[in-house]
Scaffold this active site. Structure first.
Site, mmCIF file in Angstrom:
data_model
loop_
_atom_site.group_PDB
_atom_site.id
_atom_site.type_symbol
_atom_site.label_atom_id
_atom_site.label_comp_id
_atom_site.label_asym_id
_atom_site.label_seq_id
_atom_site.Cartn_x
_atom_site.Cartn_y
_atom_site.Cartn_z
ATOM 1 N N GLU A 219 -1.219 -5.427 8.010
ATOM 2 C CA GLU A 219 -0.538 -4.735 9.108
ATOM 3 C C GLU A 219 -1.190 -5.266 10.381
ATOM 4 O O GLU A 219 -2.397 -5.146 10.570
ATOM 5 C CB GLU A 219 -0.673 -3.226 8.957
ATOM 6 C CG GLU A 219 0.159 -2.722 7.792
ATOM 7 C CD GLU A 219 0.405 -1.222 7.808
ATOM 8 O OE1 GLU A 219 0.090 -0.558 8.820
ATOM 9 O OE2 GLU A 219 0.923 -0.716 6.801
ATOM 10 N N ASP B 257 0.846 -1.204 0.000
ATOM 11 C CA ASP B 257 0.000 0.000 0.000
ATOM 12 C C ASP B 257 0.879 1.250 0.000
ATOM 13 O O ASP B 257 0.382 2.368 -0.121
ATOM 14 C CB ASP B 257 -1.008 -0.007 1.164
ATOM 15 C CG ASP B 257 -0.342 0.116 2.528
ATOM 16 O OD1 ASP B 257 0.885 -0.087 2.614
ATOM 17 O OD2 ASP B 257 -1.059 0.398 3.509
ATOM 18 N N SER B 258 2.203 1.044 0.066
ATOM 19 C CA SER B 258 3.144 2.153 -0.145
ATOM 20 C C SER B 258 2.953 2.751 -1.531
ATOM 21 O O SER B 258 3.462 3.835 -1.816
ATOM 22 C CB SER B 258 4.587 1.679 0.034
ATOM 23 O OG SER B 258 4.844 0.541 -0.768
ATOM 24 N N LYS C 259 -1.018 -9.445 2.753
ATOM 25 C CA LYS C 259 -0.278 -8.986 3.938
ATOM 26 C C LYS C 259 -1.198 -8.079 4.748
ATOM 27 O O LYS C 259 -1.881 -7.220 4.167
ATOM 28 C CB LYS C 259 0.992 -8.218 3.554
ATOM 29 C CG LYS C 259 1.736 -7.682 4.793
ATOM 30 C CD LYS C 259 3.089 -7.104 4.462
ATOM 31 C CE LYS C 259 3.063 -5.699 3.918
ATOM 32 N NZ LYS C 259 2.456 -4.683 4.841
ATOM 33 N N GLU D 110 9.230 -4.368 10.561
ATOM 34 C CA GLU D 110 9.640 -3.068 10.013
ATOM 35 C C GLU D 110 10.159 -2.142 11.107
ATOM 36 O O GLU D 110 9.501 -1.935 12.137
ATOM 37 C CB GLU D 110 8.442 -2.418 9.285
ATOM 38 C CG GLU D 110 8.790 -1.043 8.701
ATOM 39 C CD GLU D 110 7.804 -0.522 7.677
ATOM 40 O OE1 GLU D 110 6.864 -1.262 7.303
ATOM 41 O OE2 GLU D 110 7.970 0.631 7.233
ATOM 42 N N ASP E 76 -0.991 -6.250 -0.382
ATOM 43 C CA ASP E 76 -1.101 -5.560 0.903
ATOM 44 C C ASP E 76 -2.543 -5.084 1.080
ATOM 45 O O ASP E 76 -3.137 -4.560 0.136
ATOM 46 C CB ASP E 76 -0.174 -4.331 0.863
ATOM 47 C CG ASP E 76 0.404 -3.985 2.203
ATOM 48 O OD1 ASP E 76 0.110 -4.680 3.179
ATOM 49 O OD2 ASP E 76 1.184 -3.006 2.250
HETATM 50 O O1 KIV Z 1 3.598 -1.115 1.753
HETATM 51 C C1 KIV Z 1 4.761 -1.547 1.738
HETATM 52 O O2 KIV Z 1 5.532 -1.324 0.804
HETATM 53 C C2 KIV Z 1 5.216 -2.326 2.884
HETATM 54 C C3 KIV Z 1 6.653 -2.722 2.954
HETATM 55 C C4 KIV Z 1 7.517 -1.563 3.175
HETATM 56 C C5 KIV Z 1 6.884 -3.807 3.917
HETATM 57 O O3 KIV Z 1 4.431 -2.612 3.755
#
Ligand code: KIV
Length: 270
Positions: A113, A42-43, A111, A180, A81
């Site tokens: 959080e 989600d970055s 993934k 992280e 994510d």
């Molecule tokens: O969203 C993302 O890119 C992440 C990584 C930095 C682990 O969660």
């Protein structure tokens, strides 16, 4: 094709490589380089969509990026994510949102959080056939609670909480755990305590694997966190290419004859 079982089996045996990708061309580059896991993070919100944080990213936006990455990936495991509030609010919508990434967009796993609120959910998703990568330490979706992106697990109590949550997510069936921005000695301890692999970002050298944001790793980002490393200077290359293009168009050298095509039967057009 890499499976979650392959990734899990690497714990303590072989180092796991993971990079983010958000679109088809970068996914193809990452995949062809032999990276084990592609994380559609989600970055994407702050890296590619122009937001300041990941908070505004929606399930629909993630779905578009996950689909693009899945279509371009042949070997790597694709992990989607789950964005802010897409899981954890209620079980039904959490399952539907996570399931959509596999069912409609071709991801192999999600993934989350993680925190106390994702232990039961992890168990439920795994029972339903949705593999889960957990994520502890700095969880950027808590930016408003943290007031920034501070290192986590820096005192005994916080470190113990991370270790305990790591164990709980392993017991719930997570196949791996992202750690992280935590002290390297805490990451080493968590890694030693778990059977599933840990994948670190800003968590020192003793995790079972490492993950970076693609744009940081190739040198495309304007700013990178202190724990990241630029392995190239893609930004400089792109800037030079764009400057050359502008100069060529303005100077009339592009398009040249070899870039143009004339049709002989259009002679009498007017
Ligand atoms: O969203 C993302 O890119 C992440 C990584 C930095 C682990 O969660």
């Amino acid at each position: 094709m890499t499976t979650v079982r392959d990734v899990r089996a690497k714990a303590g045996e072989e180092t796991i490589t993971m990079l983010t990708a958000y679109d088809a061309p970068t996914a193809a580059i990452v995949d062809e380089a032999g990276v084990d896991v592609i994380l559609v993070g989600d970055s994407v919100g702050n890296v590619a969509l122009g937001y300041e944080t990941t908070i505004p990213v929606t399930v629909d936006q993630m779905a578009g990026h996950v689909g693009a990455v899945s279509r371009a990936t042949e070997e790597a495991l694709v992990v989607a994510d789950m964005p802010f509030l897409s899981v954890g609010v209620d079980e039904r919508s959490s399952i539907e949102n996570a399931g959509r990434m596999l069912k409609e967009e071709g991801a192999h796993a999600v993934k989350l959080e993680s925190g106390p609120h994702t232990v039961e959910l992890t168990e439920k998703l795994v029972q339903l056939g949705i593999p889960v990568m957990a994520h502890l330490g700095l969880t950027p979706q808590h930016v408003n609670q943290y007031g920034g992106y501070p290192r986590q697990g820096t005192d005994q109590e916080a470190a113990e909480r991370i270790l305990e949550l790591a164990r709980e997510h392993e017991d719930a069936g997570a196949f791996s755990l992202v750690l992280e921005h935590v002290p390297a000695n805490l990451a080493a301890e968590v890694t030693a305590a778990l059977d599933i692999p840990t994948i670190g970002i800003g968590a020192g050298p003793d995790c079972d694997g490492q993950v970076l944001v693609f744009h940081d790793a190739v040198g495309l980002s304007e700013w990178t966190p202190s724990f990241s490393k630029q392995f190239g200077n893609a930004r400089a290359e792109m800037e030079a290419a764009v400057a050359d293009y502008v100069e060529a168009v303005e100077g009339g050298s592009f398009p040249a004859e070899e870039h143009s095509h004339e049709e002989s039967d259009l002679e009498e057009l007017y």
